[in-house]
Design a protein around this motif. Sequence first.
Motif, short mmCIF file in Angstrom:
data_model
loop_
_atom_site.label_atom_id
_atom_site.label_comp_id
_atom_site.label_asym_id
_atom_site.label_seq_id
_atom_site.Cartn_x
_atom_site.Cartn_y
_atom_site.Cartn_z
N LEU A 215 123.26 -13.26 54.08
CA LEU A 215 122.01 -12.96 53.39
C LEU A 215 122.02 -13.64 52.03
O LEU A 215 123.04 -13.65 51.34
N THR A 216 120.89 -14.21 51.66
CA THR A 216 120.72 -14.73 50.31
C THR A 216 119.30 -14.44 49.85
O THR A 216 118.37 -14.44 50.66
N TRP A 217 119.14 -14.18 48.56
CA TRP A 217 117.80 -13.95 48.01
C TRP A 217 117.80 -14.31 46.53
O TRP A 217 118.86 -14.33 45.89
N SER A 218 116.63 -14.61 46.02
CA SER A 218 116.53 -14.96 44.61
C SER A 218 115.19 -14.54 44.04
O SER A 218 114.19 -14.42 44.77
N LEU A 219 115.18 -14.32 42.72
CA LEU A 219 113.98 -14.00 41.97
C LEU A 219 113.96 -14.87 40.72
O LEU A 219 114.99 -15.06 40.07
N HIS A 239 117.69 -14.68 38.97
CA HIS A 239 118.77 -13.96 39.65
C HIS A 239 118.90 -14.51 41.06
O HIS A 239 117.90 -14.69 41.75
N LEU A 240 120.13 -14.80 41.48
CA LEU A 240 120.39 -15.29 42.83
C LEU A 240 121.58 -14.56 43.41
O LEU A 240 122.60 -14.39 42.76
N SER A 241 121.43 -14.12 44.65
CA SER A 241 122.51 -13.44 45.37
C SER A 241 122.77 -14.18 46.67
O SER A 241 121.83 -14.59 47.37
N VAL A 242 124.05 -14.37 47.00
CA VAL A 242 124.40 -15.03 48.26
C VAL A 242 125.67 -14.40 48.81
O VAL A 242 126.60 -14.08 48.07
N ASP A 243 125.70 -14.20 50.14
CA ASP A 243 126.84 -13.60 50.82
C ASP A 243 127.25 -14.51 51.97
O ASP A 243 126.72 -14.40 53.08
#
Length: 272
Positions: A215-219, A239-243
């Motif tokens: 999963l990855t998401w960003s704002l 903000h960015l998140s990645v797994d």
Amino acid sequence: MASKTLGGCALAIGILASGIAAAADPEVAAPPLGASDWVVQVTPYLWASGMKGGVSPFERAPTAHVDVPFSEVWDNLNFGGFASIWARRDRFVFAGDLMYVNLSAAEVVGPLPDLAPELELGAELDTVQFYAAGLAGYRVVDTPQFSLDALAGGRFWYVSNDLTLQLQNVGSRSFEQSFSWFDPLIGARAFYNITDKLSVMGQADIGGFGVGSDLTWSLLGTVNYVFDDHWSASVGYKHLSVDYDEDGLLFDVEMSGPVIGVTYRFGGPAGG
């Protein structure tokens, strides 16, 4: 010894995150609907990001937990290049983002009490990361004050690590590892004109879905100011998140920080 060496690796991977700025292309207002030519914006930018999470940049290596502020990122940066592009023709839009970062982190791990207590082991990690994102979409709402785009595309990551272990007066040994993956993305982007000079923009995306990362998401949110028909500036927060976890390689992190960019626009006048 291994945990400290991996701590150095984790720091270098954390430094990489300073370069990770997905679609950070602050938009100035687009021309009225019906214009037939392409309008293009090019934005060199900086994302002053830190990183928190867990990384394992080599196969079968233990996970190193990191909490790296931007000040440490900056200290270890050799070279970084960041640029984004935004384009529109009628209701069709495109957003792209490119990044290249080279970083080095060195650490004296310390003596080896069971093998050579009189000698010290040093570790140096050199990391290169290339990142590219592209999203195409359709403008579903278009008014002089407000616009909304639906987007879909993907983000490609490439990371290369070169770890050198140096034992005092004995010699050195190097280890290399590179890995890459592709994340499909869906997203949306909204733009609101406050005045003819001042505007705000928000963009969000989500993806991965097990194709690349789990999963990855960003704002991204920016405030934009137009100087003339060609030049504008933007400041905001990202903000960015990645797994990503595949074949013993782990990159499970969250990156946050302010963004600042200067945009050059051609192919049409400024306006929303």
